[in-house]
Motif scaffolding. Structure first.
Motif, short mmCIF file in Angstrom:
data_model
loop_
_atom_site.label_atom_id
_atom_site.label_comp_id
_atom_site.label_asym_id
_atom_site.label_seq_id
_atom_site.Cartn_x
_atom_site.Cartn_y
_atom_site.Cartn_z
N LEU A 40 -7.02 9.29 4.48
CA LEU A 40 -7.44 8.82 3.15
C LEU A 40 -8.76 9.43 2.69
O LEU A 40 -9.08 9.39 1.52
CB LEU A 40 -7.57 7.30 3.14
CG LEU A 40 -6.27 6.53 3.22
CD1 LEU A 40 -6.55 5.05 3.37
CD2 LEU A 40 -5.43 6.78 2.00
N VAL A 90 3.25 -0.01 2.38
CA VAL A 90 2.14 0.94 2.44
C VAL A 90 2.62 2.29 2.96
O VAL A 90 2.32 3.34 2.39
CB VAL A 90 0.99 0.39 3.32
CG1 VAL A 90 -0.03 1.46 3.63
CG2 VAL A 90 0.33 -0.78 2.64
N SER A 94 3.01 5.92 1.00
CA SER A 94 2.32 7.12 1.48
C SER A 94 3.26 8.32 1.55
O SER A 94 2.81 9.46 1.56
CB SER A 94 1.69 6.87 2.85
OG SER A 94 2.67 6.78 3.84
N ARG A 101 -0.92 7.74 -6.43
CA ARG A 101 -0.51 7.29 -5.11
C ARG A 101 -1.71 7.02 -4.21
O ARG A 101 -1.78 6.00 -3.54
CB ARG A 101 0.41 8.32 -4.47
CG ARG A 101 0.77 7.97 -3.03
CD ARG A 101 1.60 9.01 -2.39
NE ARG A 101 0.74 10.13 -2.01
CZ ARG A 101 1.16 11.14 -1.27
NH1 ARG A 101 2.41 11.19 -0.88
NH2 ARG A 101 0.34 12.11 -0.96
N ARG A 102 -2.65 7.94 -4.19
CA ARG A 102 -3.81 7.84 -3.29
C ARG A 102 -4.63 6.58 -3.60
O ARG A 102 -5.03 5.86 -2.70
CB ARG A 102 -4.66 9.09 -3.43
CG ARG A 102 -5.82 9.16 -2.49
CD ARG A 102 -5.42 9.34 -1.07
NE ARG A 102 -5.27 10.74 -0.74
CZ ARG A 102 -4.78 11.16 0.40
NH1 ARG A 102 -4.41 10.30 1.30
NH2 ARG A 102 -4.65 12.43 0.65
N GLN A 105 -2.64 3.49 -2.42
CA GLN A 105 -2.70 3.42 -0.95
C GLN A 105 -4.04 2.87 -0.50
O GLN A 105 -4.10 1.98 0.35
CB GLN A 105 -2.56 4.81 -0.34
CG GLN A 105 -1.19 5.33 -0.21
CD GLN A 105 -1.23 6.71 0.39
OE1 GLN A 105 -2.10 7.51 0.09
NE2 GLN A 105 -0.29 6.98 1.25
#
Length: 136
Positions: A40, A90, A94, A101-102, A105
């Protein structure tokens, strides 16, 4: 009054729930352990998928996205039925490619119960904890 669910429908729901539980119990730890520690935090990395020929890359992206959608759907179902619903959602998110999306997440993983569960699994397999960014 008619029954809403017949015995056959309830049997198939039970079988489906059991299969989903077993599949996610196997798949979730594998994916969590395979995630890089800085998954991340580091946005500038190239995936192994980017090194493949275009045809292979397209096919693998379709399979990855379909598997991700399946995990999200199973996760939503497991919010009601037995299983690891939030972790499945989750991990499914991913895998699916979509704008934002990031950030999504990051928001889900920053929940204390989720990051604690992820890091507990990683610790069991002798992997360092997942790094979580300060802001998303």
């Amino acid at each position: 009054m008619e029954q809403i669910f017949s015995k056959e429908v309830l049997l198939w729901i039970s079988i489906g729930s059991g299969v989903a539980l077993v599949l996610t119990a196997i798949a979730i730890p594998i994916v969590i352990v395979k995630l890089p520690t800085d998954y991340l935090v580091n946005d500038q990395k190239k995936s192994w998928l980017d090194k493949q020929p275009a045809v292979v890359r397209a096919g693998l992206r379709v399979v990855k996205n379909l598997f991700g959608v399946l995990l999200v759907v199973l996760g939503i179902i497991m919010l009601i039925l037995p299983g690891q619903g939030v972790l499945s959602i989750v991990l499914g998110l991913s895998m699916v490619d979509f704008p934002g999306r990031r950030a999504l997440q990051c928001k889900l993983i920053r929940r204390p119960s989720v990051i604690e569960s992820i890091n507990w699994i990683r610790k069991k397999f002798h992997r360092p904890p997942l790094q979580v960014p300060e802001t998303c």
